[in-house]
Scaffold this motif. Sequence first.
Motif, PDB file in Angstrom:
ATOM      1  N   ALA A  33     -13.048   8.916  24.373  1.00  0.00           N
ATOM      2  CA  ALA A  33     -12.243  10.031  23.859  1.00  0.00           C
ATOM      3  C   ALA A  33     -11.558   9.558  22.582  1.00  0.00           C
ATOM      4  N   VAL A  34     -11.691  10.333  21.516  1.00  0.00           N
ATOM      5  CA  VAL A  34     -11.001  10.063  20.252  1.00  0.00           C
ATOM      6  C   VAL A  34      -9.986  11.187  20.065  1.00  0.00           C
ATOM      7  N   LEU A  35      -8.713  10.831  20.004  1.00  0.00           N
ATOM      8  CA  LEU A  35      -7.654  11.822  19.897  1.00  0.00           C
ATOM      9  C   LEU A  35      -7.245  11.977  18.435  1.00  0.00           C
ATOM     10  N   GLY A  36      -7.542  13.138  17.865  1.00  0.00           N
ATOM     11  CA  GLY A  36      -7.213  13.412  16.473  1.00  0.00           C
ATOM     12  C   GLY A  36      -8.463  13.525  15.619  1.00  0.00           C
ATOM     13  N   ALA A  37      -8.562  14.622  14.854  1.00  0.00           N
ATOM     14  CA  ALA A  37      -9.737  14.865  14.011  1.00  0.00           C
ATOM     15  C   ALA A  37      -9.363  14.849  12.536  1.00  0.00           C
ATOM     16  N   GLY A  38      -8.560  13.846  12.160  1.00  0.00           N
ATOM     17  CA  GLY A  38      -8.219  13.643  10.756  1.00  0.00           C
ATOM     18  C   GLY A  38      -8.997  12.476  10.191  1.00  0.00           C
ATOM     19  N   PHE A  39      -8.453  11.844   9.147  1.00  0.00           N
ATOM     20  CA  PHE A  39      -9.136  10.719   8.520  1.00  0.00           C
ATOM     21  C   PHE A  39      -9.481   9.634   9.538  1.00  0.00           C
ATOM     22  N   ALA A  40      -8.494   9.206  10.328  1.00  0.00           N
ATOM     23  CA  ALA A  40      -8.697   8.097  11.262  1.00  0.00           C
ATOM     24  C   ALA A  40      -9.692   8.462  12.357  1.00  0.00           C
ATOM     25  N   GLY A  41      -9.494   9.607  13.006  1.00  0.00           N
ATOM     26  CA  GLY A  41     -10.340   9.990  14.132  1.00  0.00           C
ATOM     27  C   GLY A  41     -11.793  10.169  13.758  1.00  0.00           C
ATOM     28  N   LEU A  42     -12.061  10.814  12.621  1.00  0.00           N
ATOM     29  CA  LEU A  42     -13.447  11.046  12.228  1.00  0.00           C
ATOM     30  C   LEU A  42     -14.124   9.767  11.767  1.00  0.00           C
ATOM     31  N   SER A  43     -13.364   8.869  11.129  1.00  0.00           N
ATOM     32  CA  SER A  43     -13.945   7.578  10.759  1.00  0.00           C
ATOM     33  C   SER A  43     -14.324   6.787  12.003  1.00  0.00           C
ATOM     34  N   ALA A  45     -15.042   7.998  14.988  1.00  0.00           N
ATOM     35  CA  ALA A  45     -16.178   8.666  15.637  1.00  0.00           C
ATOM     36  C   ALA A  45     -17.487   8.313  14.933  1.00  0.00           C
ATOM     37  N   TRP A  46     -17.487   8.368  13.601  1.00  0.00           N
ATOM     38  CA  TRP A  46     -18.703   8.035  12.854  1.00  0.00           C
ATOM     39  C   TRP A  46     -19.145   6.602  13.140  1.00  0.00           C
ATOM     40  N   HIS A  47     -18.203   5.661  13.069  1.00  0.00           N
ATOM     41  CA  HIS A  47     -18.577   4.265  13.239  1.00  0.00           C
ATOM     42  C   HIS A  47     -18.965   3.928  14.680  1.00  0.00           C
ATOM     43  N   LEU A  48     -18.370   4.606  15.652  1.00  0.00           N
ATOM     44  CA  LEU A  48     -18.811   4.411  17.036  1.00  0.00           C
ATOM     45  C   LEU A  48     -20.268   4.833  17.196  1.00  0.00           C
ATOM     46  N   LEU A  49     -20.630   5.969  16.620  1.00  0.00           N
ATOM     47  CA  LEU A  49     -22.008   6.458  16.708  1.00  0.00           C
ATOM     48  C   LEU A  49     -22.966   5.567  15.932  1.00  0.00           C
ATOM     49  N   LYS A  50     -22.546   5.134  14.757  1.00  0.00           N
ATOM     50  CA  LYS A  50     -23.431   4.376  13.873  1.00  0.00           C
ATOM     51  C   LYS A  50     -23.608   2.940  14.320  1.00  0.00           C
ATOM     52  N   GLN A  51     -22.549   2.307  14.825  1.00  0.00           N
ATOM     53  CA  GLN A  51     -22.611   0.885  15.141  1.00  0.00           C
ATOM     54  C   GLN A  51     -23.070   0.599  16.569  1.00  0.00           C
ATOM     55  N   SER A  52     -23.006   1.572  17.446  1.00  0.00           N
ATOM     56  CA  SER A  52     -23.459   1.334  18.817  1.00  0.00           C
ATOM     57  C   SER A  52     -24.982   1.216  18.836  1.00  0.00           C
ATOM     58  N   PRO A  53     -25.529   0.401  19.742  1.00  0.00           N
ATOM     59  CA  PRO A  53     -26.983   0.256  19.827  1.00  0.00           C
ATOM     60  C   PRO A  53     -27.678   1.605  20.009  1.00  0.00           C
ATOM     61  N   LYS A  54     -28.825   1.761  19.375  1.00  0.00           N
ATOM     62  CA  LYS A  54     -29.511   3.052  19.412  1.00  0.00           C
ATOM     63  C   LYS A  54     -29.906   3.474  20.813  1.00  0.00           C
ATOM     64  N   ASP A  55     -30.172   2.494  21.692  1.00  0.00           N
ATOM     65  CA  ASP A  55     -30.612   2.851  23.045  1.00  0.00           C
ATOM     66  C   ASP A  55     -29.443   3.031  24.011  1.00  0.00           C
ATOM     67  N   MET A  56     -28.210   2.991  23.479  1.00  0.00           N
ATOM     68  CA  MET A  56     -27.037   3.186  24.337  1.00  0.00           C
ATOM     69  C   MET A  56     -26.758   4.674  24.515  1.00  0.00           C
ATOM     70  N   ASN A  57     -26.573   5.109  25.740  1.00  0.00           N
ATOM     71  CA  ASN A  57     -26.134   6.475  26.021  1.00  0.00           C
ATOM     72  C   ASN A  57     -24.622   6.545  25.797  1.00  0.00           C
ATOM     73  N   LEU A  58     -24.214   7.336  24.823  1.00  0.00           N
ATOM     74  CA  LEU A  58     -22.812   7.377  24.434  1.00  0.00           C
ATOM     75  C   LEU A  58     -22.359   8.820  24.237  1.00  0.00           C
ATOM     76  N   HIS A  59     -21.293   9.203  24.938  1.00  0.00           N
ATOM     77  CA  HIS A  59     -20.709  10.531  24.798  1.00  0.00           C
ATOM     78  C   HIS A  59     -19.301  10.385  24.227  1.00  0.00           C
ATOM     79  N   ILE A  60     -19.018  11.120  23.161  1.00  0.00           N
ATOM     80  CA  ILE A  60     -17.699  11.080  22.525  1.00  0.00           C
ATOM     81  C   ILE A  60     -17.092  12.474  22.542  1.00  0.00           C
ATOM     82  N   ASP A  61     -15.889  12.575  23.069  1.00  0.00           N
ATOM     83  CA  ASP A  61     -15.118  13.814  22.984  1.00  0.00           C
ATOM     84  C   ASP A  61     -14.034  13.620  21.927  1.00  0.00           C
ATOM     85  N   LEU A  62     -14.039  14.495  20.932  1.00  0.00           N
ATOM     86  CA  LEU A  62     -13.068  14.442  19.839  1.00  0.00           C
ATOM     87  C   LEU A  62     -12.033  15.539  20.083  1.00  0.00           C
TER      88      LEU A  62
END
Length: 430
Positions: A33-43, A45-62
């Motif tokens: 869970a990422v709390l806040g959809a401003g500069f910090a929260g969206l950065s 969220a992007w890096h969690l998606l981009k840096q996590s292994p491609k074969d990892m099942n990952l769900h993010i609630d913003l």
Amino acid sequence: MLLFDSLSPLTHSVKISSPVLLSSPSHRPLRYAVLGAGFAGLSVAWHLLKQSPKDMNLHIDLYDEVGIGGGASGVSGGLLHPYSPKVKLLWRGAECWKEGLNLLSIAEQAISSEELDSETGEFSEGFGGFIVRRRGILRPATNMKTLNILNDNAQNYLPSCKIETIDKDAALKLVPHLHVPFNLAFYMPEAVNVNSLRYLKALFLACQNLVKEISVSGDGKKRLHLQKKSVSELRELEGEYDAVIICLGAKADLLPELAGRLPLRTCRGVILELQLPDKIGEDYPNHGPSILSDAWLAIQGNRHLYMGSTWEWKSRNSSPNVSTDEASNALQELLPKASAVYPGLRSWNFAGARAGLRAMPPLTPHGSLPLLGCVNNFLGENLKCKYWLLGGLGSRGLLYHGWLGKLTAEAVLSCNEQIIPSELTSWKNK
């Protein structure tokens, strides 16, 4: 053509070493869970998606009760440069500048073939606008202290964002009728003026596109959901997520688990919108830079600009709405400061006002640095979830968010706070 098309997206992946984070198509998804959809929260969220292994099942609630850019980030003036008029060298300015430009590039690529519907706030095909409204920022020297600091910065500038020391004549070629008190100005041609709200929505779109790309590839399943609701206390999320990343800015102190425990000061800032009347024929120059002084001018077009910002310390008012009296007081405060270097501004008309509540970090030997780190020790023992904080970006959110979001994502994915420089976590030891 993209403004930052020479910059490539992040390709770095973090090695996952903690058993609790192992996830594959045959295991339950990892939930953040990422709390806040401003500069910090969206950065983050992007890096969690981009840096996590491609074969990892990952769900993010913003989570954000207003939506993308609904807080102070969305009303930011958007002036992006890696320097400060108060200190000679900004701590880690090079990393911040590099990662900030990288995210701008990613956001611009996301909207290169998309269009934002003015009514729904969603993107559709054919988008033709720009995230970056202006290139270049000019700062006339207005007092000896600032003059000395800017002179030092001009001698030690970053190669990717140089500072040119120019005389009055050169400054007037950039902005006619500019007042240059010491006959000296400092010009940053690579600095940019960003439309903050459009940028944030484009970065969210980039996150969505990344999720789609990974799903199509079949490597793993990643999901991102925007939850338009507030989280009143962290215990609501206990047991639901593997990690919660708090990126709420000034509202982080409203969480009962953190109330009074964060060394943050709140500050409400009002930004004014001004327009040049139709009867005045002389426009602001097409390629003229934005202006920094005791008040800043973020130029949005030939006849449209934003002026800011006021500083109301200890305010708790997070509403973006500005009353008539508050706008009038802000105009009386800011107009003399801005017109001292750009006298023609007195001919411009007031066209609106907006405000944001900033979370200002404490002063350290390295300057005013944001707060990062795991905050489980604030919440108790035997927690099923790890709680992280990225806060106190203050008035430099646009500069800091790219690098700090990357650091935070790396720490969360690896369950390793040691990745974060100690200067950013030392606040917890005081």
